[in-house]
Design a protein around this motif. Structure first.
Motif, PDB file in Angstrom:
ATOM      1  N   PHE A 434       0.768  -1.176   0.046  1.00  7.66           N
ATOM      2  CA  PHE A 434      -0.081   0.011  -0.121  1.00  7.66           C
ATOM      3  C   PHE A 434       0.948   1.403  -0.049  1.00  7.66           C
ATOM      4  N   TYR A 435       1.903   1.323   0.927  1.00  5.89           N
ATOM      5  CA  TYR A 435       2.679   2.310   0.875  1.00  5.89           C
ATOM      6  C   TYR A 435       3.582   2.752  -0.146  1.00  5.89           C
ATOM      7  N   GLN A 436       4.095   1.337  -0.843  1.00  7.70           N
ATOM      8  CA  GLN A 436       4.853   1.436  -2.097  1.00  7.70           C
ATOM      9  C   GLN A 436       4.053   2.198  -3.162  1.00  7.70           C
ATOM     10  N   ALA A 437       2.831   1.612  -3.309  1.00  4.84           N
ATOM     11  CA  ALA A 437       2.127   2.280  -4.342  1.00  4.84           C
ATOM     12  C   ALA A 437       1.379   3.688  -4.117  1.00  4.84           C
ATOM     13  N   MET A 438       1.467   4.195  -2.876  1.00  9.08           N
ATOM     14  CA  MET A 438       1.198   5.665  -2.639  1.00  9.08           C
ATOM     15  C   MET A 438       2.441   6.475  -2.938  1.00  9.08           C
ATOM     16  N   TRP A 439       3.691   6.117  -2.600  1.00  4.12           N
ATOM     17  CA  TRP A 439       4.596   6.978  -2.889  1.00  4.12           C
ATOM     18  C   TRP A 439       5.143   6.818  -4.353  1.00  4.12           C
ATOM     19  N   GLU A 440       4.876   5.714  -5.029  1.00  4.19           N
ATOM     20  CA  GLU A 440       5.003   5.734  -6.442  1.00  4.19           C
ATOM     21  C   GLU A 440       4.198   6.779  -7.262  1.00  4.19           C
ATOM     22  N   VAL A 442       3.116   9.717  -5.715  1.00  5.84           N
ATOM     23  CA  VAL A 442       3.467  10.891  -5.259  1.00  5.84           C
ATOM     24  C   VAL A 442       4.642  11.395  -6.267  1.00  5.84           C
ATOM     25  N   ASN A 443       5.582  10.348  -6.553  1.00  7.23           N
ATOM     26  CA  ASN A 443       6.825  10.922  -7.255  1.00  7.23           C
ATOM     27  C   ASN A 443       6.497  10.676  -8.825  1.00  7.23           C
ATOM     28  N   LYS A 444       5.527  10.158  -9.235  1.00  6.58           N
ATOM     29  CA  LYS A 444       4.945  10.148 -10.536  1.00  6.58           C
ATOM     30  C   LYS A 444       4.046  11.278 -10.887  1.00  6.58           C
ATOM     31  N   CYS A 445       3.069  11.611 -10.101  1.00  5.33           N
ATOM     32  CA  CYS A 445       1.826  12.242 -10.587  1.00  5.33           C
ATOM     33  C   CYS A 445       2.350  13.672  -9.681  1.00  5.33           C
ATOM     34  N   GLY A 446       3.006  13.914  -8.564  1.00  3.03           N
ATOM     35  CA  GLY A 446       3.138  14.958  -7.885  1.00  3.03           C
ATOM     36  C   GLY A 446       2.221  15.143  -6.760  1.00  3.03           C
ATOM     37  N   PHE A 447       1.465  13.832  -6.561  1.00  2.00           N
ATOM     38  CA  PHE A 447       0.755  14.194  -5.240  1.00  2.00           C
ATOM     39  C   PHE A 447      -0.095  12.789  -5.387  1.00  2.00           C
ATOM     40  N   TRP A 448      -0.596  12.557  -4.172  1.00  2.00           N
ATOM     41  CA  TRP A 448      -1.527  11.250  -3.576  1.00  2.00           C
ATOM     42  C   TRP A 448      -2.750  11.693  -2.631  1.00  2.00           C
ATOM     43  N   ARG A 449      -3.811  11.297  -3.071  1.00  2.00           N
ATOM     44  CA  ARG A 449      -4.996  11.782  -2.105  1.00  2.00           C
ATOM     45  C   ARG A 449      -5.698  10.319  -1.780  1.00  2.00           C
ATOM     46  N   GLY A 450      -6.027  10.300  -0.528  1.00  2.00           N
ATOM     47  CA  GLY A 450      -6.731   9.238  -0.122  1.00  2.00           C
ATOM     48  C   GLY A 450      -7.103   8.823   1.317  1.00  2.00           C
ATOM     49  N   GLU A 451      -7.974   8.030   1.758  1.00  2.00           N
ATOM     50  CA  GLU A 451      -8.204   7.927   3.380  1.00  2.00           C
ATOM     51  C   GLU A 451      -7.334   6.765   3.712  1.00  2.00           C
ATOM     52  N   ILE A 452      -6.580   7.196   4.965  1.00  2.00           N
ATOM     53  CA  ILE A 452      -5.454   6.145   5.522  1.00  2.00           C
ATOM     54  C   ILE A 452      -5.840   6.148   7.253  1.00  2.00           C
ATOM     55  N   TRP A 453      -5.318   4.976   7.628  1.00  2.00           N
ATOM     56  CA  TRP A 453      -5.482   4.736   9.056  1.00  2.00           C
ATOM     57  C   TRP A 453      -4.042   5.182   9.749  1.00  2.00           C
ATOM     58  N   GLU A 464      -7.654   9.295   8.699  1.00  2.00           N
ATOM     59  CA  GLU A 464      -7.474  10.554   8.356  1.00  2.00           C
ATOM     60  C   GLU A 464      -7.691  10.530   6.843  1.00  2.00           C
ATOM     61  N   TRP A 465      -8.068  11.896   6.357  1.00  2.00           N
ATOM     62  CA  TRP A 465      -7.966  12.359   4.706  1.00  2.00           C
ATOM     63  C   TRP A 465      -6.703  12.745   4.716  1.00  2.00           C
ATOM     64  N   LEU A 466      -5.879  12.143   3.862  1.00  2.00           N
ATOM     65  CA  LEU A 466      -4.391  12.547   3.538  1.00  2.00           C
ATOM     66  C   LEU A 466      -4.081  12.959   2.255  1.00  2.00           C
ATOM     67  N   THR A 467      -3.481  14.169   2.032  1.00  2.00           N
ATOM     68  CA  THR A 467      -2.872  14.433   0.575  1.00  2.00           C
ATOM     69  C   THR A 467      -1.468  14.830   0.777  1.00  2.00           C
ATOM     70  N   VAL A 468      -0.628  14.002  -0.040  1.00  2.00           N
ATOM     71  CA  VAL A 468       0.798  14.152   0.111  1.00  2.00           C
ATOM     72  C   VAL A 468       1.177  14.718  -1.412  1.00  2.00           C
TER      73      VAL A 468
END
Length: 806
Positions: A434-440, A442-453, A464-468
């Motif tokens: 899950f975290y690997q896909a999230m950071w990929e 972010v690095n590719k598109c410039g951001f990631w947005r979603g719900e996370i515990w 929480e609702w998180l935007t990186v």
């Protein structure tokens, strides 16, 4: 250059400290020298006090010894022929001459008291008392002791609230041949010693000196007015306990009152013949008062030093301050600028020295920084005041900054978060993929947005609702990551609460109708796919309305919760128990067939056999259960429920605590019940349309006289025709209309009976049938009384008959 770091301040502090330290050393030296001399003077004074007191006590005791010896040598005392009354009068005269005798008396050789002042103790045996055993050998002085026997006979001293305490002086009475005739004893109350204290020592109060007399165990026998007598134990005082080792050495020590005193103890030994004068005397004077002159000298010297230091410091401040004033002004301006007050004016100094050059450079610097500062203030304000948590990391993922909302949500302060990675918040609910896909992303598109515990500092999980977002520098490389998040715990909890309220009963926490129908639909689909069966039990509590009517709805709710608990305790695995509404429950048995369904139904009925306890009272409940089977009875959710309800109704017709499997013929019976129920409701709403009363006469035993009549209810429906009471009375009872129908019967019977009486009918008894449900109705008695009074019918003519269904 203001403050404690300035050169001027440091010079003043150093010079003042040197002055104060020198003064302090001088004052302490003077205080120590004077304290030693004062201690020597006070020691001499205190020793003089205790020696004077000891001498006075010894002199008084010597006089008392002479008086007792005189009595032993008097012929009238020695002569056994002289009456005891004469001897008592002699003792009384001696006691009157010296009023501090508490008692004077004489014993025989066996220790039996023959005579004594005030006639006290005569006949008592004191053979075991020390004053007798020692006094028979020679002159004896006793130590102070409690006199419990005399205390019961004599008034207590005014100076003491403890038992009477006495000092004994005794001596033998012998004849001319030296044979013992008896013992004379004088009991002295400690008042004599207090008299000595008053005449000799009370003037010590002017010198603030206190004195106490101790016995050999350290207990206070008496003291000056500031010290209580007989109530204080001073055995712990080092000056007293070490008296034999060091002699009368002055000590400063703490007394039981918590205060410190200069203390001197002296052991009196001037009168060896009197063992009681082995008492110790302790004198004290408050430490502060004793050494007050030394303190005054020390404080005076110290005060002079402080004033000198103050004047010297003031001079240095004025002189050096004038020399450093320009640099101080620039320092003040620079300090205010450092605190982001860029509007601070810079002093413009003339000349070309270093201070003037620094003034010009500082002015230019402030102008260039002012514009940047305004923008930074706004940015920082937005960052800190944001309602969202914000975390900033470097390119390697290390936290470099967080805002206030971050701390409020996670519990980690800025100091705790700095240097760590956001993984300190990891909840453990998401795997590495899950975290690997999230950071990929972010690095590719410039951001990631979603719900996370995540997990806060206290270890609590929260959603929480998180935007990186990735931040890149001018070269396009990622320099920082910014995370913005909002705690959505309350939002999700609210959604869960709404979902729970929509699917569960608020009272019993059982599934409600909505969730039950979903379960039934799921069970039907599963049974249809597997070719299996399912059973549905519709459970209705019998006579539950009686509890609500008599005990109130809170009591009824308590019973319902206990019923649900009992049902749940015997619920089969995979079964569903729901509250359908009111006092009705439904049990779903996936895979159930007729045998398992009836077994479950009987088990539910058995759970109700144990009475319910409420407010100390026992209540019994039964239930009626209808059973519908899939796929035989119905293949839809509502059809299945309807079949089970119909079977339950049939079970209720057969009596309480029954269960019934659904049969298609039951529909006809239910339809008949519903038709009669609706028709009866309409008839009552229209004032009893179609209802009438017939009267069956009751005759005397000879058959010639009518003694009474019974009112019989009849119903002739305009469409259904005549309907038997055997058909509509059970409908009225089961549909709870019997109370309204019974009141109609009472009102109609009373009105028609009044007409008969008014027309000349002789007074006969009128019988009216009542249902048991009417008898438990709170308004039944009042309605019956109102009907008899309104029609002026004597109540003795009315007879109530309970129907056979009771």
């Amino acid at each position: 250059m203001r403050g404690h770091h300035s050169l001027k301040f440091r010079l003043v502090v150093i010079i003042c400290l040197i002055t104060i330290l020198s003064t302090f050393i001088l004052s302490q030296t003077a205080s120590t020298l004077s304290r030693g001399q004062i201690e020597s003077d006070q020691n001499a004074l205190l020793r003089e006090v205790v020696n004077s007191m000891a001498s006075r006590l010894a002199q008084d005791m010597n006089t008392r010894a002479a008086e007792i010896r005189l009595l032993t040598r008097m012929e009238s005392i020695r002569d056994p022929k002289v009456s005891l009354e004469v001897k008592r009068q002699i003792f009384e005269e001696m006691k009157a001459a010296y009023p501090y005798y508490a008692w004077i008396g004489i014993t025989d050789v066996e220790g039996n008291i023959l005579s004594g002042t005030d006639g006290l103790l005569v006949g008592k045996n004191v053979g075991q008392r020390e004053w007798f055993t020692e006094g028979s050998k020679g002159l004896h002085f006793g130590d102070a002791h409690d006199a419990f026997l005399l205390a019961k006979l004599m008034p207590k001293p005014q100076w003491d609230d403890l038992p009477l305490r006495l000092v004994d002086v005794s001596a033998p009475v012998v004849d001319d041949q030296g044979e013992l005739l008896g013992v004379i004893c004088g009991h002295l109350s400690l008042d004599w010693a207090f008299e000595a204290r008053k005449s000799l020592l009370d003037n010590l109060a002017e010198q603030h000196v206190d004195l106490v007399v101790l016995n050999d165990s350290g207990k206070v026998l008496m003291g000056t007015p500031k010290l209580p007598s007989l109530q204080v134990d001073l055995s712990h005082l080092r000056s007293w306990s070490e008296l034999g080792k060091h002699g009368a050495q002055p000590l400063v020590e703490e007394w039981p009152d918590g205060q410190r005193y200069l203390t001197v103890a002296v052991e009196e030994s001037s009168y060896k013949a009197y063992t009681g004068m082995g008492w110790s005397l302790v004198a004290r004077k408050g430490e502060a008062l004793a050494f007050a002159p030394a303190t005054t000298i020390s404080n005076t010297i110290l005060g002079i030093g402080l004033v000198t230091a103050l004047l010297l410091g003031l001079f240095i401040l004025l002189y050096i301050g004038r020399q450093l004033r320009p640099l101080e002004q620039l320092s003040d301006a620079a300090e205010r600028i450092r605190r982001e007050d860029l509007t601070t004016p810079i002093p413009r100094l003339d000349g070309r020295d270093e201070i003037a050059t620094f003034s010009h450079s500082l002015t230019a610097l402030v102008s260039s920084l002012q514009e940047q500062n305004d923008e930074l203030k706004l940015t920082n304000r937005v960052f800190e005041e944001s309602g969202q948590g914000i975390v900033v990391t470097d390119a390697g993922g290390t936290i470099v900054r967080v805002n206030r909302a971050f701390t409020e949500i996670t519990g980690y302060t800025l100091g705790e978060a700095l240097g760590n990675k956001p993984s300190i918040l990891a909840s453990g609910r998401h795997d590495q993929a899950f975290y690997q896909a999230m950071w990929e992303t972010v690095n590719k598109c410039g951001f990631w947005r979603g719900e996370i515990w995540n997990r806060n500092k206290q270890g609590e999980l929260y959603p929480e609702w998180l935007t990186v977002t990735a931040i890149r520098d001018d070269a396009g490389a990622i320099s920082h990551y910014i995370g913005l998040f909002t705690d959505i715990s309350e939002k999700k909890a609210y959604e869960d609460k709404l979902l729970h309220l929509a699917n569960y009963d608020a009272l019993t926490n059982l599934p409600n109708r909505n969730l039950l129908q979903e379960h039934i639909q799921g069970a039907i689909e599963q049974s249809a796919a597997s070719g299996g069966q399912l059973a549905l039990l519709f459970i209705d509590l019998d006579r539950f309305k009686h509890i609500n009517d008599t005990m109130g709805h809170p009591a009824g709710d308590s019973i319902l919760k206990e019923v649900a608990g009992r049902f749940l305790a015997h619920l089969g695995r995979g079964h569903t128990l729901a509250r359908w509404g009111g006092d009705e429950f439904v049990q779903l048995i996936p895979g159930g067939e007729a045998i398992s369904a009836t077994r479950a139904a009987q088990q539910m009925l058995d759970t109700l056999k144990r009475p319910f306890e409420l407010d100390g009272n026992l209540y019994h409940l039964n239930a009626s259960i209808g059973i519908a089977l899939y796929p035989n009875d119905s293949q839809s959710v509502l059809g299945h429920l309807r079949c089970a309800d119909t079977a339950m109704f049939q079970a209720k017709q057969e009596g309480e605590s029954h269960y019934q499997l659904y049969e298609s013929e039951m529909n006809t019976s239910v339809e008949r019940f519903l038709m009669l129920d609706n028709a009866l409701r309409l008839a009552l709403r229209l004032g009893g349309q179609g209802l009438s009363l017939n009267y069956q006469p009751q005759f005397s035993s000879d058959g010639r006289t009518i003694t009474g009549a019974e009112a019989l209810l009849r119903w002739n429906h305009p469409e259904l025709g005549p309907i038997s009471p055997a058909d509509f009375i059970p409908v009225a009872e089961n549909s709870k209309q019997i109370t309204q129908l019974g009141q109609w019967v009472i009102n109609t019977a009373m009105r028609q009976f009044k007409q008969l009486l008014d027309e000349g009918c002789p007074p006969i008894t009128l019988s009216i049938n009542c249902s048991p449900q009417q008898l438990v109705d709170e308004g039944f008695a009042g309605g019956l009384r109102e009907a008899t009074q309104r029609n002026n019918i004597p109540s003795r003519l009315i007879r109530l008959e309970v129907t056979e269904s009771a």
